[in-house]
Every structure is written in C-alpha cells, then in structure tokens.
Design an enzyme around this catalytic site. Structure first.
Site, PDB file in Angstrom:
ATOM      1  N   CYS A 112      71.534  22.412  56.613  1.00 48.73           N
ATOM      2  CA  CYS A 112      72.427  23.522  56.297  1.00 48.73           C
ATOM      3  C   CYS A 112      71.844  24.791  56.908  1.00 48.73           C
ATOM      4  O   CYS A 112      70.631  24.992  56.873  1.00 48.73           O
ATOM      5  CB  CYS A 112      72.548  23.664  54.786  1.00 48.73           C
ATOM      6  SG  CYS A 112      73.631  25.021  54.290  1.00 48.73           S
ATOM      7  N   HIS A 156      81.319  19.564  53.280  1.00 49.83           N
ATOM      8  CA  HIS A 156      80.091  20.371  53.202  1.00 49.83           C
ATOM      9  C   HIS A 156      80.450  21.858  53.049  1.00 49.83           C
ATOM     10  O   HIS A 156      79.863  22.553  52.208  1.00 49.83           O
ATOM     11  CB  HIS A 156      79.246  20.126  54.460  1.00 49.83           C
ATOM     12  CG  HIS A 156      77.989  20.936  54.534  1.00 49.83           C
ATOM     13  ND1 HIS A 156      76.725  20.387  54.475  1.00 49.83           N
ATOM     14  CD2 HIS A 156      77.794  22.277  54.675  1.00 49.83           C
ATOM     15  CE1 HIS A 156      75.819  21.350  54.559  1.00 49.83           C
ATOM     16  NE2 HIS A 156      76.444  22.516  54.693  1.00 49.83           N
ATOM     17  N   GLU A 157      81.419  22.320  53.847  1.00 50.18           N
ATOM     18  CA  GLU A 157      81.793  23.749  53.787  1.00 50.18           C
ATOM     19  C   GLU A 157      82.513  24.086  52.478  1.00 50.18           C
ATOM     20  O   GLU A 157      82.249  25.137  51.877  1.00 50.18           O
ATOM     21  CB  GLU A 157      82.661  24.141  54.988  1.00 50.18           C
ATOM     22  CG  GLU A 157      82.030  23.904  56.356  1.00 50.18           C
ATOM     23  CD  GLU A 157      80.589  24.344  56.475  1.00 50.18           C
ATOM     24  OE1 GLU A 157      80.181  25.306  55.798  1.00 50.18           O
ATOM     25  OE2 GLU A 157      79.848  23.696  57.245  1.00 50.18           O
ATOM     26  N   HIS A 160      80.282  24.692  49.587  1.00 49.87           N
ATOM     27  CA  HIS A 160      79.689  26.042  49.506  1.00 49.87           C
ATOM     28  C   HIS A 160      80.552  26.974  48.653  1.00 49.87           C
ATOM     29  O   HIS A 160      80.038  27.873  48.001  1.00 49.87           O
ATOM     30  CB  HIS A 160      79.525  26.650  50.902  1.00 49.87           C
ATOM     31  CG  HIS A 160      78.300  26.194  51.632  1.00 49.87           C
ATOM     32  ND1 HIS A 160      77.025  26.387  51.136  1.00 49.87           N
ATOM     33  CD2 HIS A 160      78.143  25.570  52.825  1.00 49.87           C
ATOM     34  CE1 HIS A 160      76.147  25.888  52.000  1.00 49.87           C
ATOM     35  NE2 HIS A 160      76.797  25.385  53.036  1.00 49.87           N
TER      36      HIS A 160
HETATM   37  C1  UDB Z   1      75.263  22.819  60.715  1.00 47.63           C
HETATM   38  N1  UDB Z   1      74.462  21.732  62.647  1.00 47.63           N
HETATM   39  O1  UDB Z   1      75.753  23.688  61.387  1.00 47.63           O
HETATM   40  F1  UDB Z   1      76.323  16.210  65.650  1.00 47.63           F
HETATM   41  F2  UDB Z   1      75.590  19.344  68.951  1.00 47.63           F
HETATM   42  C2  UDB Z   1      74.142  21.955  61.267  1.00 47.63           C
HETATM   43  C3  UDB Z   1      72.755  22.606  61.182  1.00 47.63           C
HETATM   44  C4  UDB Z   1      72.427  22.914  59.743  1.00 47.63           C
HETATM   45  C5  UDB Z   1      71.737  21.638  61.735  1.00 47.63           C
HETATM   46  C6  UDB Z   1      72.698  23.906  61.990  1.00 47.63           C
HETATM   47  C7  UDB Z   1      74.828  20.568  63.177  1.00 47.63           C
HETATM   48  O2  UDB Z   1      74.992  19.557  62.514  1.00 47.63           O
HETATM   49  N2  UDB Z   1      74.974  20.635  64.532  1.00 47.63           N
HETATM   50  C8  UDB Z   1      75.322  19.655  65.412  1.00 47.63           C
HETATM   51  C9  UDB Z   1      75.665  18.373  65.036  1.00 47.63           C
HETATM   52  C10 UDB Z   1      75.978  17.433  65.997  1.00 47.63           C
HETATM   53  C11 UDB Z   1      75.956  17.761  67.316  1.00 47.63           C
HETATM   54  C12 UDB Z   1      75.605  19.039  67.661  1.00 47.63           C
HETATM   55  C13 UDB Z   1      75.291  19.986  66.742  1.00 47.63           C
HETATM   56  N3  UDB Z   1      75.730  22.614  59.439  1.00 47.63           N
HETATM   57  C14 UDB Z   1      76.729  23.549  58.968  1.00 47.63           C
HETATM   58  C15 UDB Z   1      76.380  24.258  57.702  1.00 47.63           C
HETATM   59  O3  UDB Z   1      75.275  24.380  57.240  1.00 47.63           O
HETATM   60  N4  UDB Z   1      77.403  24.801  57.122  1.00 47.63           N
HETATM   61  O4  UDB Z   1      77.351  25.371  55.941  1.00 47.63           O
HETATM   62  C16 UDB Z   1      75.350  21.506  58.594  1.00 47.63           C
HETATM   63  C17 UDB Z   1      76.240  20.273  58.842  1.00 47.63           C
HETATM   64  C18 UDB Z   1      75.664  19.056  58.137  1.00 47.63           C
HETATM   65  C19 UDB Z   1      76.817  18.150  57.836  1.00 47.63           C
HETATM   66  C20 UDB Z   1      78.059  18.968  57.960  1.00 47.63           C
HETATM   67  C21 UDB Z   1      77.643  20.369  58.304  1.00 47.63           C
HETATM   68 ZN    ZN Z   2      75.831  24.520  54.710  1.00 47.97          ZN
END
Ligand code: UDB
Ligand code: ZN
Length: 185
Positions: A112, A156-157, A160
C-alpha cells in the site's frame, strides 16, 4: 514538485470512515479527483520516477490517503489478464453492490502506498464484484463488473474509504493459509 503528500498508516485519519460527496460536484472535487488520477499516471512514468526517487508506482489511490476523508478513489492500470485493457477511473461515492462468494488473492500479497512496512500473507478478496459510482471522467453514473486483478484493486481502494488496510485481512495464525477453491492471481 510534489502533487500530494501520502498519509502513512501511523495516522488515525486513515482509520476513519469517509463520507459521501454531495451532488452537484464542486469544482474542487473534480480537480482533486483528476489530480489523483494524474498522480497515478505520473507515478508510473519513467522520466518522472527518475527525478522523484521517493515515489512508488501506484495503481490506485483513495482520498483518505491524501488527507481527505471523502468517498473518492482513482485507479490507473492496465489489466495484463485482458490484453492490457486500461482501467482509468475516478469514482465518486463508489459502492460494492454485489460480490461473489468465490475468492481470489495475489500470490505476492499486497502493499500500500500508505504502508512502508512489508506485511506478508494472502489477502482473500471477492473474485467478482459490481461497483456503482459516479464516473468523474465521463460525468455519468456507472456500474462496473470487475473480475480478478481489477476487482482486487477496487476492493483495496474502497477498503480505504472504510478505514480498512490490507493487512487487516491477513490471517494472524497462518498468513499463507490456502483456501481450496479460491483463485491465485
Ligand atoms: C499500489 N503498486 O499502488 F502488477 F507495474 C502498489 C504499491 C503499493 C506497490 C505502490 C502496484 O501494485 N504496482 C504495480 C503492480 C503491477 C504492475 C506494476 C505496478 N497499491 C495501491 C494502493 O496502495 N492504493 O491504496 C497497492 C495495490 C495492492 C493491491 C491493489 C492495490
Ligand atoms: Zn492502499
């Protein structure tokens, strides 16, 4: 340039329930939502990342993560399971209106943007969901049918907005507990 400061999970505000946004939408809300999407787009841009070493590539962002406890989320990713179909959405007051009993989970677990520590384990989520919301990009009410990875990101969103973090879902006694008929992604 810093578009947003991301609230970390030591802040109590991340644990609050967010409130619905009233219609008609204000200019401020529209701007905020579109800036959230822009933040995600930039966070995946190679050049931008070169200059901002402290920023992580985000696929989704919820308003409480930028200090606003309102029901607003943005997602920005392509679904590798569907010919890289783009999922670019800014959703106002998103509600999960149905979900499958069938579960799925990411085999590498979740992280996250608001959580610096690693939390290992599986996070079981509904494999299919339907989400009703107001789409801020096209300015219309929509219902999305989501399956697999996109369903995980939206859940996930939306978590939050309820003050829930991904690690709340990890089984404390057996973080990698396997569930027979759930789908690994
Ligand atoms: C993310 N990014 O944005 F499959 F190129 C995650 C983080 C926490 C690692 C930054 C992510 O999963 N990036 C990703 C995935 C891929 C390919 C790629 C990049 N989140 C969003 C968040 O924290 N929102 O509140 C976490 C994700 C975990 C599962 C769904 C959201
Ligand atoms: Zn998150």
């Amino acid at each position: 340039m810093e578009l947003f400061k991301i609230v970390k999970d030591n802040k109590k505000s991340l644990r609050l329930r967010s409130v619905d946004i009233e219609y008609p939408l204000s200019k401020e809300i529209k701007e905020l939502g579109l800036n959230m999407l822009e933040y995600l787009r930039l966070s995946q841009d190679e050049e931008f990342l070169e200059k901002h070493k402290n920023i992580r590539s985000g696929v989704g962002l919820a308003a409480p993560q930028i200090g606003k406890n309102i029901n607003l989320i943005a997602v920005y990713f392509n679904n590798f399971e569907e010919n890289n179909k783009p999922y670019h959405y800014v959703l106002v007051n998103p509600k999960i209106v149905s979900e499958s009993t069938k579960k799925c989970y990411l085999k590498n677990g979740e992280g996250c943007l608001s959580v610096d520590k690693e939390h290992e384990g599986y996070i079981y989520r509904s494999y299919r969901i339907k989400v009703k919301a107001f789409d801020l990009i096209n300015e219309e009410f929509i219902e999305l049918s989501l399956k697999g990875y996109p369903a995980i990101v939206f859940q996930h969103e939306i978590d939050h907005l309820k003050g829930v973090l991904f690690y709340d879902h990890i089984n404390k006694d057996n973080p990698f507990k396997t569930d027979a008929d759930s789908i690994e992604i």
